[in-house]
Scaffold this motif. Structure first.
Motif, short mmCIF file in Angstrom:
data_model
loop_
_atom_site.label_atom_id
_atom_site.label_comp_id
_atom_site.label_asym_id
_atom_site.label_seq_id
_atom_site.Cartn_x
_atom_site.Cartn_y
_atom_site.Cartn_z
N GLU A 221 19.12 -23.88 36.55
CA GLU A 221 20.02 -24.58 35.62
C GLU A 221 21.42 -23.96 35.65
N GLU A 222 21.48 -22.63 35.81
CA GLU A 222 22.79 -21.97 35.88
C GLU A 222 23.51 -22.31 37.17
N LEU A 223 22.74 -22.45 38.22
CA LEU A 223 23.34 -22.85 39.50
C LEU A 223 23.93 -24.26 39.37
N LYS A 224 23.19 -25.13 38.70
CA LYS A 224 23.67 -26.51 38.54
C LYS A 224 24.93 -26.53 37.67
N GLU A 225 24.98 -25.63 36.69
CA GLU A 225 26.08 -25.66 35.74
C GLU A 225 27.38 -25.14 36.35
N ASP A 226 27.28 -24.07 37.12
CA ASP A 226 28.51 -23.49 37.66
C ASP A 226 28.18 -22.79 38.98
N ILE A 227 28.06 -23.57 40.02
CA ILE A 227 27.60 -23.04 41.29
C ILE A 227 28.62 -22.07 41.90
N VAL A 228 29.90 -22.29 41.64
CA VAL A 228 30.90 -21.40 42.24
C VAL A 228 30.75 -19.97 41.69
N SER A 229 30.63 -19.85 40.37
CA SER A 229 30.44 -18.50 39.80
C SER A 229 29.13 -17.89 40.27
N GLN A 230 28.10 -18.71 40.33
CA GLN A 230 26.80 -18.16 40.72
C GLN A 230 26.79 -17.74 42.19
N LEU A 231 27.53 -18.46 43.00
CA LEU A 231 27.58 -18.08 44.42
C LEU A 231 28.36 -16.77 44.57
N ARG A 232 29.39 -16.59 43.77
CA ARG A 232 30.11 -15.31 43.77
C ARG A 232 29.17 -14.18 43.37
N ARG A 233 28.34 -14.46 42.37
CA ARG A 233 27.37 -13.47 41.90
C ARG A 233 26.41 -13.09 43.03
N ILE A 234 25.97 -14.10 43.75
CA ILE A 234 25.04 -13.87 44.86
C ILE A 234 25.71 -13.00 45.94
N ALA A 235 26.93 -13.37 46.30
CA ALA A 235 27.64 -12.63 47.35
C ALA A 235 27.90 -11.18 46.91
N ASP A 236 28.29 -10.99 45.66
CA ASP A 236 28.51 -9.63 45.13
C ASP A 236 27.22 -8.82 45.23
N PHE A 237 26.14 -9.44 44.78
CA PHE A 237 24.85 -8.75 44.78
C PHE A 237 24.46 -8.35 46.20
N LEU A 238 24.74 -9.23 47.16
CA LEU A 238 24.33 -8.95 48.54
C LEU A 238 25.28 -7.98 49.25
N GLY A 239 26.32 -7.58 48.55
CA GLY A 239 27.25 -6.63 49.14
C GLY A 239 28.22 -7.27 50.10
N CYS A 240 28.40 -8.59 50.00
CA CYS A 240 29.40 -9.26 50.85
C CYS A 240 30.25 -10.18 49.98
N PRO A 241 30.98 -9.59 49.00
CA PRO A 241 31.76 -10.41 48.07
C PRO A 241 32.81 -11.26 48.78
#
Ligand code: A3P
Length: 320
Positions: A221-241
């Motif tokens: 649901e959070e991905l659906k709501e704001d995918i851009v922020s969530q994708l940034r979160r994913i990239a940060d977490f993976l160490g490739c911001p």
């Protein structure tokens, strides 16, 4: 315990595990309870092979979900993010291969042949996926520094999506369609592949609280709501911001577009063929919305499910 469908090696390997309970004729094959979770019988051997043999590397990325929680979406987003400097958006492998081909499941692809897969030619960081609960991951994985992204989806939509999927793809014809009521009973009793639902979530949730650098807990649901922020979160977490320059160039938006429901669904490669043997690729893309449960669940069903979730998730801090 009865060990139907397991090879001799696997039977010996796991002779010491506690007894399994068998439940007949749910979707396609009977489900087995193994170490507190339910598995489709003919998938169990691969789970056992994986549990005994997989060796994690610290750079590995593992995407974990319950079926019908948005696995396909998560796979495509992570693949595109991790490989964004390797491929352009016009020749991206996601345009010609199903996300499940690019990010293989341990138990549905890599360990299905009763032999060890050759993982040596996969480039690092390796990206894998699994529906196996955290509690049952190999100790080497739990003790490694690998990163796990868990995507959960609210129980109402997960249930409705699973029910549709079972009737479209996984149900043996001779059994006839599975009614909503019957499926709901199974779900509430925890009897779904890789379930119970709540224990699956809790395993990853608790670990994400203890080891937030290694386990990221996301919601559909959070991905659906704001995918851009969530994708940034994913990239940060993976160490490739994403860099400022990438931000300016619109790389994030390109990834979001490439991985969107409409884009993936309309690709020729996802309209035909099977993503794993016996399961049609087009069955992965149904509606891709939040709240479709409203079209199916009765008020008493909603009440029962909500109460069940309150009970099962109580004190965990996890709510729907
Ligand atoms: P619905 O059945 O509610 O439409 P999984 O990939 O884990 O099997 O999950 C399938 C669910 O995710 C389906 O939900 C499907 O439509 C939805 N889905 C697939 N691709 C998606 C995407 N790119 N964006 C959002 N939802 C997607």
């Amino acid at each position: 315990p009865e060990e139907v469908g397991l090879s001799h090696e696997c039977q010996e390997m796991h002779a010491s595990s506690p007894p399994r309970t068998r439940v007949e004729e749910w979707i396609e094959d009977p489900l087995y309870q193994h170490q507190g979770f339910w598995f489709i019988e003919r998938r169990l051997e691969a789970v056992l092979w994986f549990q005994s043999n997989f060796k994690s590397c610290d750079r590995d990325i593992i995407l974990a979900t319950l079926p019908k929680s948005g696995t396909t979406w998560l796979k495509s987003l992570v693949f595109a993010t991790v490989n964004r400097t390797k491929y352009s958006f016009s020749d991206n492998p996601l345009l010609t291969a199903n996300p499940h081909e690019l990010v293989p499941f341990f138990e549905l692809k890599l360990y299905t042949d009763n032999q060890l897969p050759n993982l040596s030619n996969i480039s690092h960081p390796r990206v894998f996926a699994t529906h196996i609960p955290y509690q049952l991951l190999p100790e080497t994985t739990k003790n490694s520094n690998c990163r796990i992204i868990y995507l959960c989806r609210n129980p109402r939509d997960t249930f409705i999506s699973s029910w549709h999927f079972v009737n479209k793809s996984s149900r043996r014809e001779s059994l006839g369609p599975l009614s909503l009521e019957e499926a709901f009973e199974w779900f509430c009793n925890g009897v779904i592949p890789f379930g119970p639902y709540w224990n699956h979530l809790l395993g990853y949730w608790n670990e994400s609280l203890t080891r937030p650098r290694n386990v990221l807990f996301l919601r559909y649901e959070e991905l659906k709501e704001d995918i851009v922020s969530q994708l940034r979160r994913i990239a940060d977490f993976l160490g490739c911001p994403f860099s400022l320059e990438e931000g300016r160039q619109g790389v994030i938006e390109e990834i979001v577009r490439l991985c969107s429901f409409e884009s993936l669904r309309n690709l020729e490669v996802n309209k035909t063929g099977c993503f794993i043997p016996g399961y049609e690729s087009n069955s992965l893309f149904r509606r891709g919305e939040v709240g479709d449960w409203m079209n199916y669940l009765t008020p008493p069903m909603v009440k029962r499910l909500d109460q069940l979730m309150r009970e099962k998730l109580s004190d965990s801090g996890l709510e729907f």
